[in-house]
Scaffold this motif. Sequence first.
Motif, mmCIF file in Angstrom:
data_model
loop_
_atom_site.group_PDB
_atom_site.id
_atom_site.type_symbol
_atom_site.label_atom_id
_atom_site.label_comp_id
_atom_site.label_asym_id
_atom_site.label_seq_id
_atom_site.Cartn_x
_atom_site.Cartn_y
_atom_site.Cartn_z
ATOM 1 N N VAL A 69 42.688 38.075 43.921
ATOM 2 C CA VAL A 69 44.033 38.523 43.561
ATOM 3 C C VAL A 69 44.506 37.704 42.361
ATOM 4 O O VAL A 69 44.385 36.478 42.344
ATOM 5 N N VAL A 70 45.020 38.394 41.351
ATOM 6 C CA VAL A 70 45.560 37.728 40.175
ATOM 7 C C VAL A 70 47.054 38.057 40.086
ATOM 8 O O VAL A 70 47.470 39.170 40.402
ATOM 9 N N ALA A 71 47.845 37.058 39.727
ATOM 10 C CA ALA A 71 49.290 37.256 39.571
ATOM 11 C C ALA A 71 49.625 37.139 38.089
ATOM 12 O O ALA A 71 49.081 36.282 37.397
ATOM 13 N N TYR A 72 50.529 37.993 37.629
ATOM 14 C CA TYR A 72 50.897 37.919 36.218
ATOM 15 C C TYR A 72 52.325 38.393 36.014
ATOM 16 O O TYR A 72 52.831 39.210 36.771
ATOM 17 N N SER A 73 52.949 37.844 34.966
ATOM 18 C CA SER A 73 54.304 38.247 34.588
ATOM 19 C C SER A 73 54.496 37.941 33.102
ATOM 20 O O SER A 73 53.702 37.215 32.502
ATOM 21 N N ALA A 74 55.552 38.470 32.545
ATOM 22 C CA ALA A 74 55.875 38.162 31.152
ATOM 23 C C ALA A 74 56.157 36.672 31.000
ATOM 24 O O ALA A 74 55.822 36.065 29.984
ATOM 25 N N GLU A 75 56.719 36.048 32.017
ATOM 26 C CA GLU A 75 56.980 34.612 31.988
ATOM 27 C C GLU A 75 55.664 33.835 31.842
ATOM 28 O O GLU A 75 55.575 32.884 31.073
ATOM 29 N N ARG A 76 54.642 34.251 32.574
ATOM 30 C CA ARG A 76 53.347 33.563 32.487
ATOM 31 C C ARG A 76 52.750 33.721 31.098
ATOM 32 O O ARG A 76 52.168 32.802 30.551
ATOM 33 N N ALA A 132 44.498 39.522 33.468
ATOM 34 C CA ALA A 132 45.758 40.199 33.190
ATOM 35 C C ALA A 132 46.310 39.668 31.891
ATOM 36 O O ALA A 132 46.101 38.510 31.532
ATOM 37 N N THR A 133 47.008 40.525 31.173
ATOM 38 C CA THR A 133 47.659 40.114 29.941
ATOM 39 C C THR A 133 48.912 40.958 29.758
ATOM 40 O O THR A 133 49.072 41.993 30.393
ATOM 41 N N ASN A 179 54.460 45.728 29.105
ATOM 42 C CA ASN A 179 53.453 46.248 30.012
ATOM 43 C C ASN A 179 52.531 45.110 30.412
ATOM 44 O O ASN A 179 52.233 44.242 29.608
ATOM 45 N N VAL A 180 52.077 45.125 31.657
ATOM 46 C CA VAL A 180 51.073 44.166 32.097
ATOM 47 C C VAL A 180 49.776 44.934 32.266
ATOM 48 O O VAL A 180 49.736 45.938 32.976
ATOM 49 N N VAL A 181 48.725 44.501 31.581
ATOM 50 C CA VAL A 181 47.440 45.186 31.635
ATOM 51 C C VAL A 181 46.487 44.369 32.492
ATOM 52 O O VAL A 181 46.180 43.223 32.168
ATOM 53 N N PHE A 182 46.046 44.967 33.602
ATOM 54 C CA PHE A 182 45.075 44.334 34.484
ATOM 55 C C PHE A 182 43.708 44.910 34.174
ATOM 56 O O PHE A 182 43.574 46.105 33.918
ATOM 57 N N SER A 183 42.678 44.079 34.203
ATOM 58 C CA SER A 183 41.337 44.571 33.907
ATOM 59 C C SER A 183 40.325 43.927 34.837
ATOM 60 O O SER A 183 40.579 42.887 35.438
ATOM 61 N N GLY A 184 39.162 44.585 34.952
ATOM 62 C CA GLY A 184 38.105 44.069 35.805
ATOM 63 C C GLY A 184 36.772 44.647 35.412
ATOM 64 O O GLY A 184 36.703 45.690 34.756
ATOM 65 N N GLY A 185 35.701 43.985 35.795
ATOM 66 C CA GLY A 185 34.359 44.445 35.489
ATOM 67 C C GLY A 185 33.417 44.151 36.633
ATOM 68 O O GLY A 185 33.723 43.362 37.524
ATOM 69 N N ALA A 197 56.490 38.109 39.323
ATOM 70 C CA ALA A 197 55.039 38.292 39.232
ATOM 71 C C ALA A 197 54.628 39.608 39.859
ATOM 72 O O ALA A 197 55.238 40.078 40.822
ATOM 73 N N ILE A 198 53.604 40.195 39.289
ATOM 74 C CA ILE A 198 52.949 41.370 39.852
ATOM 75 C C ILE A 198 51.590 40.857 40.328
ATOM 76 O O ILE A 198 50.873 40.199 39.575
ATOM 77 N N TYR A 199 51.251 41.135 41.572
ATOM 78 C CA TYR A 199 49.982 40.683 42.147
ATOM 79 C C TYR A 199 49.031 41.866 42.184
ATOM 80 O O TYR A 199 49.411 42.959 42.608
ATOM 81 N N ALA A 200 47.791 41.648 41.737
ATOM 82 C CA ALA A 200 46.841 42.751 41.642
ATOM 83 C C ALA A 200 45.457 42.327 42.103
ATOM 84 O O ALA A 200 45.052 41.175 41.933
ATOM 85 N N CYS A 201 44.733 43.287 42.664
ATOM 86 C CA CYS A 201 43.359 43.086 43.105
ATOM 87 C C CYS A 201 42.580 44.342 42.739
ATOM 88 O O CYS A 201 43.003 45.455 43.070
ATOM 89 N N ALA A 202 41.474 44.167 42.039
ATOM 90 C CA ALA A 202 40.624 45.314 41.702
ATOM 91 C C ALA A 202 39.759 45.664 42.909
ATOM 92 O O ALA A 202 39.274 44.785 43.618
ATOM 93 N N LYS A 203 39.596 46.960 43.134
ATOM 94 C CA LYS A 203 38.767 47.455 44.237
ATOM 95 C C LYS A 203 37.752 48.430 43.647
ATOM 96 O O LYS A 203 38.126 49.443 43.057
ATOM 97 N N PHE A 204 36.477 48.111 43.792
ATOM 98 C CA PHE A 204 35.418 48.956 43.256
ATOM 99 C C PHE A 204 34.607 49.539 44.406
ATOM 100 O O PHE A 204 34.211 48.800 45.316
#
Length: 149
Positions: free
Chosen positions: A110-117, A16-17, A25-31, A91-98
Amino acid sequence: APALVRDSAVVTFRSATVELEGAINVVFSGGTKGINVAKAEILLWTEAEYEAADVLTAENAGQVAEMTWVADKGRYEYKYEGVPAKGMFNAIYACAKFTDVDGNVYYSGVVAYSAERFAYISKDKTDAEGVLAKRIAIYGDAAKTYFGA
């Protein structure tokens, strides 16, 4: 339902960034590796939803959205847009599901991210990003106090 606690072996990364383009904006990514992806989704929880859940599952995600393949980066992304000033420290908590073409499902951790982080991680940089990160932290503190968060 299974708890979402560990990365599947086929999920190569999740991250996340913060993207600053007028709005935060918080951009979550996964591969992935070794599977043919039929569907890429992101499961999202707010801080309150995350704290209220005894166990995180795909069923109790507060929001589910499609991730988009970004060919030049070689990954899937989802942009959580327009974080308000008073929510910068939440924080926004996110998990990629493929899901692969055979219907098998794989989860990232699960990754947590915020502007503070973002501000904390970047605050020691000496470039423009570091200067901005310091100011985001100051603004976030002031917004948190102002909004009584």
